[in-house]
Design a protein around this motif. Structure first.
Motif, short mmCIF file in Angstrom:
data_model
loop_
_atom_site.label_atom_id
_atom_site.label_comp_id
_atom_site.label_asym_id
_atom_site.label_seq_id
_atom_site.Cartn_x
_atom_site.Cartn_y
_atom_site.Cartn_z
N THR A 101 58.47 -24.96 -26.79
CA THR A 101 58.69 -23.52 -26.89
C THR A 101 58.19 -22.88 -25.60
O THR A 101 57.08 -23.17 -25.15
CB THR A 101 57.93 -22.92 -28.09
OG1 THR A 101 58.35 -23.59 -29.28
CG2 THR A 101 58.21 -21.44 -28.24
N SER A 102 59.02 -22.00 -25.01
CA SER A 102 58.63 -21.33 -23.77
C SER A 102 57.80 -20.08 -24.08
O SER A 102 57.73 -19.64 -25.24
CB SER A 102 59.88 -20.91 -22.98
OG SER A 102 60.51 -19.81 -23.60
N LYS A 133 71.70 -16.74 -28.44
CA LYS A 133 71.98 -17.12 -27.06
C LYS A 133 71.50 -18.55 -26.85
O LYS A 133 70.59 -19.02 -27.53
CB LYS A 133 71.25 -16.20 -26.08
CG LYS A 133 71.73 -14.77 -26.12
CD LYS A 133 70.98 -13.94 -25.11
CE LYS A 133 71.42 -12.49 -25.18
NZ LYS A 133 70.66 -11.66 -24.24
N MET A 134 72.14 -19.22 -25.88
CA MET A 134 71.77 -20.61 -25.61
C MET A 134 71.79 -20.87 -24.12
O MET A 134 72.48 -20.18 -23.37
CB MET A 134 72.73 -21.56 -26.32
CG MET A 134 74.13 -21.53 -25.78
SD MET A 134 75.31 -22.45 -26.75
CE MET A 134 75.82 -21.20 -27.90
N LYS A 141 58.54 -17.15 -23.45
CA LYS A 141 59.44 -16.08 -23.89
C LYS A 141 59.98 -16.30 -25.30
O LYS A 141 60.78 -15.53 -25.79
CB LYS A 141 60.59 -15.91 -22.91
CG LYS A 141 60.14 -15.41 -21.55
CD LYS A 141 61.31 -15.17 -20.64
CE LYS A 141 60.80 -14.65 -19.29
NZ LYS A 141 61.92 -14.31 -18.40
N HIS A 190 68.85 -17.89 -32.30
CA HIS A 190 70.02 -18.74 -32.02
C HIS A 190 71.26 -17.93 -31.65
O HIS A 190 72.38 -18.39 -31.84
CB HIS A 190 70.33 -19.68 -33.18
CG HIS A 190 69.32 -20.75 -33.38
ND1 HIS A 190 68.71 -20.96 -34.58
CD2 HIS A 190 68.79 -21.66 -32.53
CE1 HIS A 190 67.86 -21.94 -34.47
NE2 HIS A 190 67.88 -22.40 -33.23
N GLU A 241 68.23 -25.31 -24.93
CA GLU A 241 67.33 -24.20 -25.24
C GLU A 241 68.09 -23.12 -26.00
O GLU A 241 69.26 -22.84 -25.71
CB GLU A 241 66.73 -23.62 -23.96
CG GLU A 241 65.74 -24.54 -23.31
CD GLU A 241 65.02 -23.91 -22.14
OE1 GLU A 241 63.85 -24.24 -21.95
OE2 GLU A 241 65.64 -23.09 -21.43
N TRP A 242 67.39 -22.54 -26.98
CA TRP A 242 67.96 -21.49 -27.82
C TRP A 242 67.03 -20.29 -27.84
O TRP A 242 65.80 -20.45 -27.85
CB TRP A 242 68.13 -21.98 -29.26
CG TRP A 242 69.17 -23.03 -29.42
CD1 TRP A 242 68.99 -24.38 -29.35
CD2 TRP A 242 70.56 -22.83 -29.69
NE1 TRP A 242 70.17 -25.04 -29.55
CE2 TRP A 242 71.15 -24.10 -29.76
CE3 TRP A 242 71.36 -21.70 -29.86
CZ2 TRP A 242 72.51 -24.28 -30.01
CZ3 TRP A 242 72.70 -21.89 -30.11
CH2 TRP A 242 73.27 -23.15 -30.18
N SER A 243 67.62 -19.10 -27.89
CA SER A 243 66.81 -17.90 -28.08
C SER A 243 66.26 -17.91 -29.51
O SER A 243 66.75 -18.68 -30.35
CB SER A 243 67.66 -16.65 -27.83
OG SER A 243 68.70 -16.56 -28.77
N TRP A 271 61.85 -18.90 -26.36
CA TRP A 271 63.00 -19.80 -26.44
C TRP A 271 62.49 -21.19 -26.80
O TRP A 271 61.42 -21.60 -26.37
CB TRP A 271 63.75 -19.84 -25.11
CG TRP A 271 64.62 -18.64 -24.88
CD1 TRP A 271 64.23 -17.34 -24.88
CD2 TRP A 271 66.01 -18.64 -24.60
NE1 TRP A 271 65.29 -16.52 -24.62
CE2 TRP A 271 66.40 -17.29 -24.44
CE3 TRP A 271 66.97 -19.63 -24.47
CZ2 TRP A 271 67.71 -16.93 -24.16
CZ3 TRP A 271 68.27 -19.26 -24.19
CH2 TRP A 271 68.63 -17.92 -24.04
N THR A 272 63.29 -21.93 -27.58
CA THR A 272 62.91 -23.27 -27.99
C THR A 272 63.92 -24.29 -27.50
O THR A 272 65.13 -24.04 -27.50
CB THR A 272 62.80 -23.37 -29.53
OG1 THR A 272 64.00 -22.88 -30.12
CG2 THR A 272 61.61 -22.58 -30.05
N LYS A 273 63.41 -25.43 -27.04
CA LYS A 273 64.28 -26.56 -26.70
C LYS A 273 64.36 -27.40 -27.96
O LYS A 273 63.33 -27.82 -28.49
CB LYS A 273 63.70 -27.37 -25.55
CG LYS A 273 64.65 -28.42 -25.01
CD LYS A 273 64.08 -29.11 -23.80
CE LYS A 273 63.98 -28.14 -22.66
NZ LYS A 273 63.40 -28.76 -21.45
#
Length: 69
Positions: free
Chosen positions: A17-18, A49-50, A20, A47, A42-44, A22-24
């Motif tokens: 998880t970043s 945005k990707m 911001k 989900h 990576e997903w916002s 976002w998760t990988k």
């Protein structure tokens, strides 16, 4: 540019998880109504945005798992 549709068929796991949010993730994703493939990207948070990612067939994922052992 043509619209790309997707459906996350199964969420298999979060790799990181970043800051911001976002998760990988590793998921099974159906792209444009096709049979699902393993997908790492990576997903916002919701989900919507990707980022760019990689997709793998069942055979490719098995080969990757064998390499990683």
């Amino acid at each position: 540019m043509a619209d790309i549709t997707f459906e996350i068929v199964e969420e298999l796991g979060v790799l990181s998880t970043s800051a911001k949010g976002w998760t990988k993730e590793l998921n099974l994703v159906s792209w444009n109504g096709r049979p699902p493939k393993y997908d790492i990207r990576e997903w916002s948070p919701e989900h919507e945005k990707m980022g760019k990612g990689l997709t793998f067939s069942e055979e490719e994922m098995a080969a990757l798992a064998k390499i990683l052992k």
